[in-house]
Design a protein around this motif. Structure first.
Motif, short mmCIF file in Angstrom:
data_model
loop_
_atom_site.label_atom_id
_atom_site.label_comp_id
_atom_site.label_asym_id
_atom_site.label_seq_id
_atom_site.Cartn_x
_atom_site.Cartn_y
_atom_site.Cartn_z
N ASP A 1 -44.01 73.88 10.36
CA ASP A 1 -43.77 72.89 9.31
C ASP A 1 -43.65 71.47 9.85
O ASP A 1 -44.25 70.55 9.31
CB ASP A 1 -42.49 73.22 8.53
N GLY A 2 -42.87 71.30 10.92
CA GLY A 2 -42.58 69.96 11.38
C GLY A 2 -43.15 69.59 12.73
O GLY A 2 -42.97 68.47 13.19
N GLY A 3 -43.82 70.52 13.40
CA GLY A 3 -44.39 70.22 14.71
C GLY A 3 -43.32 70.11 15.77
O GLY A 3 -42.26 70.72 15.68
N CYS A 4 -43.58 69.30 16.79
CA CYS A 4 -42.65 69.10 17.91
C CYS A 4 -41.50 68.21 17.47
O CYS A 4 -41.72 67.15 16.90
CB CYS A 4 -43.38 68.47 19.10
N LYS A 5 -40.29 68.64 17.75
CA LYS A 5 -39.08 67.88 17.40
C LYS A 5 -38.66 67.07 18.63
O LYS A 5 -37.78 67.47 19.37
CB LYS A 5 -37.95 68.81 16.98
N TRP A 6 -39.32 65.93 18.83
CA TRP A 6 -38.98 65.07 19.96
C TRP A 6 -37.62 64.46 19.71
O TRP A 6 -37.25 64.17 18.59
CB TRP A 6 -40.03 63.97 20.12
N GLU A 7 -36.86 64.23 20.78
CA GLU A 7 -35.54 63.60 20.66
C GLU A 7 -35.68 62.22 20.03
O GLU A 7 -36.61 61.48 20.37
CB GLU A 7 -34.89 63.47 22.05
#
Length: 143
Positions: free
Chosen positions: A133-139
């Motif tokens: 759904d949201g792809g990579c959750k980068w900081e």
């Protein structure tokens, strides 16, 4: 014919079903360049495609699988796979992503820019949370 139409509609969705798998991977380099690689594979048609999306960009870039090589390095080791994805912008190939894997291990990921031949190396980052759904959750602040 009108009586057959509802019957056809019941069976048509079942025959039109095709399994498509999707995978997401998060890559980064030593210079804080980060991108998501999302691939799609249609088992019925044997088609592969996908996109890359850089952390600092809102626009995904289309990619198409253009080569896949499998190599047995030693008889007792898993095969090494090299996949080459061509980056497509405005209908033209602008670069390639070459990803070498062996079993579940990412050996290397290299992007080559077509206009000047410059290469950029990336590492798979297994610590980044990723979802379809949201792809990579980068900081936050680390993009």
């Amino acid at each position: 014919m009108r009586k057959l139409l509802p019957l056809l509609m019941v069976f048509l969705p079942q025959t039109a079903h095709s399994e498509v798998t999707s995978e997401n991977y998060c890559f980064d380099d030593a210079h804080s360049i980060k991108f998501e690689l999302r691939t799609f594979y249609d088992h019925e048609s044997n088609w592969s495609g996908g996109f890359v999306k850089y952390a600092k960009s809102k626009t995904p870039i289309s990619i198409v699988l253009t080569d896949h090589q499998e190599e047995i390095l030693t008889p007792d080791a898993p095969a090494q796979n090299t996949r080459t994805w061509s980056e497509i912008v405005d209908g033209k190939v602008t670069g390639t992503y070459e990803w070498v894997t062996q079993a579940a291990m990412s050996v290397s990921m290299v992007y080559t820019k077509k206009s000047n031949g410059k290469e950029y190396s990336f590492l798979l980052d297994p610590n980044v949370d990723v979802s379809l759904d949201g792809g990579c959750k980068w900081e936050q602040g680390d993009q």
